[in-house]
Design a protein around this motif. Structure first.
Motif, PDB file in Angstrom:
ATOM      1  N   LEU A 116       0.871  -1.132  -0.143  1.00 28.95           N
ATOM      2  CA  LEU A 116       0.059   0.075   0.106  1.00 28.95           C
ATOM      3  C   LEU A 116       0.855   1.354   0.057  1.00 28.95           C
ATOM      4  O   LEU A 116       0.345   2.393  -0.505  1.00 28.95           O
ATOM      5  CB  LEU A 116      -1.027   0.012   1.228  1.00 28.95           C
ATOM      6  CG  LEU A 116      -1.786  -1.242   1.489  1.00 28.95           C
ATOM      7  CD1 LEU A 116      -2.724  -0.993   2.534  1.00 28.95           C
ATOM      8  CD2 LEU A 116      -2.806  -1.267   0.247  1.00 28.95           C
ATOM      9  N   ASN A 117       2.060   1.273   0.503  1.00 26.84           N
ATOM     10  CA  ASN A 117       2.858   2.146   0.616  1.00 26.84           C
ATOM     11  C   ASN A 117       4.609   1.922   0.903  1.00 26.84           C
ATOM     12  O   ASN A 117       4.548   0.494   1.094  1.00 26.84           O
ATOM     13  CB  ASN A 117       2.422   3.401   1.758  1.00 26.84           C
ATOM     14  CG  ASN A 117       2.318   2.526   3.094  1.00 26.84           C
ATOM     15  OD1 ASN A 117       3.413   1.837   3.628  1.00 26.84           O
ATOM     16  ND2 ASN A 117       1.298   2.399   3.722  1.00 26.84           N
ATOM     17  N   ASP A 161       0.581   4.939  -2.801  1.00 27.63           N
ATOM     18  CA  ASP A 161      -0.033   5.745  -1.850  1.00 27.63           C
ATOM     19  C   ASP A 161      -1.540   5.457  -1.448  1.00 27.63           C
ATOM     20  O   ASP A 161      -2.197   6.078  -2.063  1.00 27.63           O
ATOM     21  CB  ASP A 161       0.106   7.232  -2.036  1.00 27.63           C
ATOM     22  CG  ASP A 161      -0.307   8.008  -0.827  1.00 27.63           C
ATOM     23  OD1 ASP A 161      -0.523   7.482   0.305  1.00 27.63           O
ATOM     24  OD2 ASP A 161      -0.529   9.100  -0.912  1.00 27.63           O
ATOM     25  N   GLU A 163      -4.457   3.796   1.074  1.00 30.99           N
ATOM     26  CA  GLU A 163      -5.004   4.026   2.236  1.00 30.99           C
ATOM     27  C   GLU A 163      -5.740   2.469   2.596  1.00 30.99           C
ATOM     28  O   GLU A 163      -6.560   2.070   1.822  1.00 30.99           O
ATOM     29  CB  GLU A 163      -6.090   5.163   2.659  1.00 30.99           C
ATOM     30  CG  GLU A 163      -5.328   6.468   2.732  1.00 30.99           C
ATOM     31  CD  GLU A 163      -4.161   6.451   3.863  1.00 30.99           C
ATOM     32  OE1 GLU A 163      -4.643   5.923   4.991  1.00 30.99           O
ATOM     33  OE2 GLU A 163      -3.277   7.207   3.704  1.00 30.99           O
ATOM     34  N   PRO A 164      -5.541   1.758   3.528  1.00 35.50           N
ATOM     35  CA  PRO A 164      -6.452   0.656   4.189  1.00 35.50           C
ATOM     36  C   PRO A 164      -7.700   0.775   3.655  1.00 35.50           C
ATOM     37  O   PRO A 164      -8.429  -0.281   3.139  1.00 35.50           O
ATOM     38  CB  PRO A 164      -5.909   0.374   5.292  1.00 35.50           C
ATOM     39  CG  PRO A 164      -4.607   0.949   5.546  1.00 35.50           C
ATOM     40  CD  PRO A 164      -4.841   2.210   4.855  1.00 35.50           C
ATOM     41  N   ASN A 165      -8.432   1.660   4.020  1.00 37.95           N
ATOM     42  CA  ASN A 165      -9.834   1.741   3.880  1.00 37.95           C
ATOM     43  C   ASN A 165     -10.384   2.003   2.740  1.00 37.95           C
ATOM     44  O   ASN A 165     -11.628   1.741   2.369  1.00 37.95           O
ATOM     45  CB  ASN A 165     -10.326   2.857   4.804  1.00 37.95           C
ATOM     46  CG  ASN A 165      -9.943   4.446   4.585  1.00 37.95           C
ATOM     47  OD1 ASN A 165      -9.096   4.613   3.467  1.00 37.95           O
ATOM     48  ND2 ASN A 165     -10.206   5.452   5.345  1.00 37.95           N
ATOM     49  N   GLU A 166      -9.285   2.283   1.638  1.00 38.36           N
ATOM     50  CA  GLU A 166      -9.835   2.589   0.176  1.00 38.36           C
ATOM     51  C   GLU A 166      -9.977   1.154  -0.477  1.00 38.36           C
ATOM     52  O   GLU A 166     -10.822   1.188  -1.244  1.00 38.36           O
ATOM     53  CB  GLU A 166      -8.621   3.440  -0.393  1.00 38.36           C
ATOM     54  CG  GLU A 166      -8.611   4.614  -0.172  1.00 38.36           C
ATOM     55  CD  GLU A 166      -7.315   5.456  -1.062  1.00 38.36           C
ATOM     56  OE1 GLU A 166      -7.660   5.569  -2.320  1.00 38.36           O
ATOM     57  OE2 GLU A 166      -6.214   5.333  -0.693  1.00 38.36           O
ATOM     58  N   ASN A 195      -8.558  -6.012   4.501  1.00 42.99           N
ATOM     59  CA  ASN A 195      -9.288  -4.863   4.038  1.00 42.99           C
ATOM     60  C   ASN A 195      -9.820  -4.735   2.851  1.00 42.99           C
ATOM     61  O   ASN A 195     -10.691  -3.928   2.523  1.00 42.99           O
ATOM     62  CB  ASN A 195      -8.296  -3.558   3.842  1.00 42.99           C
ATOM     63  CG  ASN A 195      -8.150  -3.053   5.489  1.00 42.99           C
ATOM     64  OD1 ASN A 195      -8.752  -2.389   5.988  1.00 42.99           O
ATOM     65  ND2 ASN A 195      -6.986  -3.451   6.085  1.00 42.99           N
TER      66      ASN A 195
END
Length: 230
Positions: A116-117, A161, A163-166, A195
């Motif tokens: 994720l990053n 970049d 975000e986990p919630n995405e 997620n």
């Protein structure tokens, strides 16, 4: 789209498309053991990402986001309405971005060694990349090779970049798969799987390059997953 992406294709065009996305600095030939294996059941397409392999660099930004847009344009050009996307490393990151941006174009996802990053990469791997990136940037104004190297390494230093919630927006069947000694932290891989709604997690004995080095085990895991869908 400012360029035409190079690709290899094998299999019946009437079958479900299976698009393979390679990692940083590689090309579609990384998947030689998947192209042949899956071509009897799928229309297998192995892309060379922008600026990789035989695909030109073009003038658009050299980013994961742009690569996902390139994939969309490629599918439109080939009149592919949707496909199974199998991405490795940066290819998995492209696949995640693509699935979030163009959900109707994806039938299923296989995410191998994505992150994720940059913090998802083990420091023993990331530190040399960061050092190489600084050196390449220093010489980039004087050397085309250094400039190209800086762009490649920049993908791993500055991106992705997400975000986990995405990841909650990814609602297609998803397999998250990695090596037991992957350069991506296992906790990070598990965070990706946790997620994405109903994602399956598979950890195979091996390093980051399981699709190439442990291809029989990798292919079996992918095939078992796809059999639950088709």
């Amino acid at each position: 789209m400012d360029i035409d992406l190079y690709y290899q294709e094998k299999g019946n065009k009437d079958k479900t498309p299976l698009i393979l996305l390679h990692g940083n600095g590689e090309d579609g030939s990384y998947f030689k053991n998947q192209i042949d294996y899956f071509s009897d059941k799928y229309r297998v397409i192995a892309l060379d990402t922008r600026g990789h392999g035989k695909s030109p660099r073009g003038t658009e930004p050299f980013t994961i986001e742009q690569f996902s847009c390139d994939l969309y344009d490629f599918m439109v050009r080939l009149d592919i309405s949707n496909a199974v996307i199998l991405g490795f490393s940066d290819g998995a990151n492209i696949a995640m971005k693509f699935a979030m941006r163009y959900p109707d174009k994806v039938r299923a996802l296989i995410l191998n060694g994505g992150n994720l990053n940059p913090k998802g990469v083990k420091r023993t791997t990331q530190i040399p990349i960061e050092i190489g990136y600084r050196i390449a940037r220093w010489f980039s104004s004087k050397s085309p090779d250094a400039r190209k190297n800086a762009e490649m390494l920049g993908l791993m230093v500055n991106e992705p970049d997400i975000e986990p919630n995405e990841l909650a927006s990814i609602i297609v069947p998803t397999l998250v798969i990695c090596g037991s000694k992957d350069m991506i932290k296992e906790s990070h891989t598990k965070e990706i799987a946790e997620n994405i709604p109903n994602a399956k997690l598979s950890i195979i004995k091996g390093n980051h390059f399981i699709a190439n080095k442990q291809h029989a085990t990798f292919n079996n895991a992918v095939e078992e997953f796809l059999q639950t869908i088709f």
